[in-house]
Design a protein around this motif. Structure first.
Motif, PDB file in Angstrom:
ATOM      1  N   GLN A   7       0.847  -1.195   0.000  1.00 30.48           N
ATOM      2  CA  GLN A   7       0.000   0.000   0.000  1.00 30.48           C
ATOM      3  C   GLN A   7       0.880   1.242   0.000  1.00 30.48           C
ATOM      4  O   GLN A   7       1.964   1.268   0.595  1.00 30.48           O
ATOM      5  CB  GLN A   7      -0.933   0.015   1.208  1.00 30.48           C
ATOM      6  N   ASN A  44      -3.835   0.237  -2.544  1.00 28.27           N
ATOM      7  CA  ASN A  44      -3.221  -1.085  -2.600  1.00 28.27           C
ATOM      8  C   ASN A  44      -2.791  -1.424  -4.019  1.00 28.27           C
ATOM      9  O   ASN A  44      -3.486  -1.109  -4.990  1.00 28.27           O
ATOM     10  CB  ASN A  44      -4.208  -2.150  -2.110  1.00 28.27           C
ATOM     11  N   CYS A  56      -0.685  -9.997   1.863  1.00 33.68           N
ATOM     12  CA  CYS A  56      -0.284  -9.086   2.939  1.00 33.68           C
ATOM     13  C   CYS A  56       1.053  -9.514   3.540  1.00 33.68           C
ATOM     14  O   CYS A  56       1.289  -9.358   4.736  1.00 33.68           O
ATOM     15  CB  CYS A  56      -1.364  -9.055   4.022  1.00 33.68           C
ATOM     16  N   ASN A  99       6.687  -6.271   3.489  1.00 37.40           N
ATOM     17  CA  ASN A  99       6.894  -5.218   2.489  1.00 37.40           C
ATOM     18  C   ASN A  99       8.211  -5.465   1.746  1.00 37.40           C
ATOM     19  O   ASN A  99       9.288  -5.422   2.351  1.00 37.40           O
ATOM     20  CB  ASN A  99       6.912  -3.856   3.184  1.00 37.40           C
ATOM     21  N   ASN A 146       3.135  -1.573   6.382  1.00 38.64           N
ATOM     22  CA  ASN A 146       3.008  -3.016   6.239  1.00 38.64           C
ATOM     23  C   ASN A 146       1.626  -3.377   5.721  1.00 38.64           C
ATOM     24  O   ASN A 146       0.646  -2.642   5.904  1.00 38.64           O
ATOM     25  CB  ASN A 146       3.228  -3.711   7.582  1.00 38.64           C
ATOM     26  N   GLY A 147       1.519  -4.558   5.102  1.00 32.33           N
ATOM     27  CA  GLY A 147       0.228  -5.108   4.703  1.00 32.33           C
ATOM     28  C   GLY A 147      -0.499  -4.254   3.696  1.00 32.33           C
ATOM     29  O   GLY A 147       0.096  -3.478   2.952  1.00 32.33           O
ATOM     30  N   LEU A 148      -1.812  -4.419   3.680  1.00 30.36           N
ATOM     31  CA  LEU A 148      -2.664  -3.689   2.740  1.00 30.36           C
ATOM     32  C   LEU A 148      -3.587  -2.748   3.489  1.00 30.36           C
ATOM     33  O   LEU A 148      -3.885  -2.944   4.665  1.00 30.36           O
ATOM     34  CB  LEU A 148      -3.508  -4.667   1.909  1.00 30.36           C
ATOM     35  N   TYR A 185      -9.220 -10.604   3.299  1.00 30.10           N
ATOM     36  CA  TYR A 185      -7.775 -10.390   3.375  1.00 30.10           C
ATOM     37  C   TYR A 185      -7.164 -11.487   4.260  1.00 30.10           C
ATOM     38  O   TYR A 185      -7.801 -11.960   5.203  1.00 30.10           O
ATOM     39  CB  TYR A 185      -7.442  -9.036   4.000  1.00 30.10           C
ATOM     40  N   PRO A 236      -6.005  -5.144   8.198  1.00 29.30           N
ATOM     41  CA  PRO A 236      -5.342  -4.032   7.505  1.00 29.30           C
ATOM     42  C   PRO A 236      -4.110  -3.553   8.266  1.00 29.30           C
ATOM     43  O   PRO A 236      -4.135  -3.385   9.480  1.00 29.30           O
ATOM     44  CB  PRO A 236      -6.421  -2.946   7.454  1.00 29.30           C
ATOM     45  N   VAL A 266       0.840  -8.048   8.834  1.00 26.51           N
ATOM     46  CA  VAL A 266       1.579  -8.905   7.902  1.00 26.51           C
ATOM     47  C   VAL A 266       1.103 -10.338   8.038  1.00 26.51           C
ATOM     48  O   VAL A 266       0.976 -10.861   9.152  1.00 26.51           O
ATOM     49  CB  VAL A 266       3.102  -8.828   8.177  1.00 26.51           C
TER      50      VAL A 266
END
Length: 501
Positions: free
Chosen positions: A112, A117, A161, A164, A175-177, A190, A194, A197
């Motif tokens: 992201q 995203n 996810c 990064n 990190n992640g989405l 997901y 959100p 990771v």
């Protein structure tokens, strides 16, 4: 036992037999199209490689095909290949109609930036965060293509996810989405919450994809409940470190596999079994087992009967027993009979039940013993077709009758009784209808024009076991009313005496 009780029991038996003649109604298959695009990227050229995305995508493609999806699977997709696949997927959805279900699954790197995203193609080369929209593929592009089809149900599953891959690039440090808004009629799932990771997995699949594949074919489970089970599985597998996340704007109750609709016959059988089960009447349970020896409730019926018999035995043991005056001890006959049937029930052998029947041919538990003995003998015959026949009940010589035939065979005319009986064989008679009511005063609607073969599970081996009971106490047994008349019972006794040939 009163006539009313017997009428009620026989009515239940005939109702069960009639279930076998009810037509089965086929369950219509789901008519709506199901389309899926499944992507797995792991062999990255310029960023950290991932071991499991291709395995995850392959597993998901196979699982989705099994529940009716037309799946397009692409792996190790470059930016151009990924964009083309998403565009083609959108065209298919738009031409498939409003009832189509669309599903997009992606496993691989995802990042992201500024709340947007991006899916990461395997050939990505990025040096500045400003270029991410030029070399990555926006996840919103997938949602836009699916929403443009105006179909009722769309599902997006992102197992993207992971860590990064661009931590060294400023402005791409999240990190992640990021959480996305689900357009109307869309379910978004997901691999983790959100900004968190997800794990790639230590085995051949990620915990998230493995859990989805496990639950995907559960009949009748709404998608919201399915992903709740997925969440619990992933939490358990990752020791609480990964929490799958989903958001929904679905307007339909979507299920990957529809619940099986029972046939009318299955519904009727279930209703019959429920009425017998709730009655907790051993006689009704026995009649149900005899009429339906091979149905799906047979084992449950046997367990219930054993429970009811055990309860009766315990009540008998707890009841105060009359003690004979000393010094000569007197054995309570009722307790002796209970002990013998309990020993047979625990042992579970044909010899044990035969011992009880020889001691108490008309005892309180004789019907149970005969049923269990016949079940054991039938099993032995099925597993060992050339084994010796079971030991016959000890014969007692019957009073000679001058008008009886010297011998009776299963497939030859009986030669005894009125012409309708005498000119037909045992094999023919047991497939016909009763000639007389089994119980005096029984309404014709219960027995008239019905067949007895399903009531008593009559076939040659089972009928032989019943016929041998007439040898043990022929006078009392032959006096009891029979739906085919006394001459038929006389013929059965002679047939059993000569070995049931």
């Amino acid at each position: 036992m009163s006539n009313k009780t017997l009428i009620r029991c026989l009515s239940a038996v005939f109702a069960a037999a009639m279930v076998l003649f009810v037509s089965l109604v086929p369950v219509p298959a789901a008519a709506e199209p199901r389309l899926a695009l499944v992507v797995g990227n792991g062999a990255y050229v310029n960023v950290a490689r991932l071991d499991n995305p291709v395995n995850d995508a392959t597993l998901m493609a196979q699982s989705l095909e099994q529940v009716g999806f037309d799946v397009t699977l692409i792996t190790e997709a470059t930016q151009d290949e990924l964009i083309r696949a998403i565009s083609e997927f959108g065209r298919k959805l738009r031409t498939s109609g409003a009832d189509t279900t669309g599903l997009f699954y992606y496993a691989g790197h995802g990042v992201q930036s500024f709340g947007t995203n991006f899916l990461v193609p395997v050939d990505i080369e990025l040096h500045d965060a400003a270029d991410l929209s030029l070399v990555g593929v926006p996840a919103q592009a997938v949602l836009r293509q699916m929403f443009s089809a105006r179909n009722k149900t769309n599902i997006v599953i992102l197992d993207a996810c992971r860590n990064n891959p661009f931590v060294a690039i400023p402005d791409i440090s999240d990190n992640g989405l990021a959480e996305m808004k689900a357009p109307r009629g869309t379910f978004l799932a997901y691999a983790t919450a959100p900004g968190e990771v997800a794990l790639d997995g230590t085995g051949s699949n990620s915990p998230f994809s493995q859990a989805i594949a496990k639950h995907l074919d559960t009949p009748g489970q709404p998608i919201e409940a399915l992903f709740k089970d997925v969440r619990n599985d992933v939490l358990k597998q990752t020791d609480g470190h990964q929490i799958p996340w989903d958001t929904s704007s679905l307007t339909t109750n979507f299920q990957f596999v529809q619940a099986k609709v029972p046939s009318p016959a299955e519904i009727q059988m279930r209703q019959l079994w429920d009425s017998v089960r709730l009655s907790r009447d051993p006689v009704q349970v026995l009649l149900f087992m005899r009429a339906n020896p091979d149905n799906i409730y047979a084992e449950e019926a046997r367990a219930l009967l054993a429970e009811l018999m055990s309860s009766e035995l315990k009540q008998g043991e707890e009841a105060p027993q009359t003690k004979a005056p000393p010094p000569a001890p007197v054995v309570d006959p009722a307790k002796a009979e209970r002990d013998l049937i309990e020993e047979a029930r625990k042992t579970g052998t044909a010899d044990a039940y035969q011992t009880y029947l020889e001691a108490y041919p008309d005892g309180a538990y004789s019907e149970l013993a005969r049923l269990e003995l016949q079940t054991i003998l039938n099993k032995e015959q099925r597993t060992d077709p050339i084994s010796d026949p079971p030991p016959a009940v000890v014969e007692k010589p019957a009073e000679p009758k001058t008008d009886l035939p010297a011998t009776v065979a299963f497939n030859t005319p009986l030669g005894v009784g009125d012409p309708e009986i005498a000119t037909r064989s045992i094999a023919e008679l047991i497939t016909g209808s009763p000639r007389f009511p089994p119980i005096e005063g029984l309404p014709e609607a219960v027995w008239k024009d019905k067949t007895c073969s399903s009531c008593h599970h009559w076939e040659q081996s089972n009928l032989c076991t019943q016929a041998k009971t007439y040898l043990a106490d022929s006078t009392r047994a032959l006096e009891k009313q029979h739906p085919l008349g006394g001459a038929f019972k006389e013929a059965l006794r002679i047939w059993a005496r000569d070995g049931c040939n």
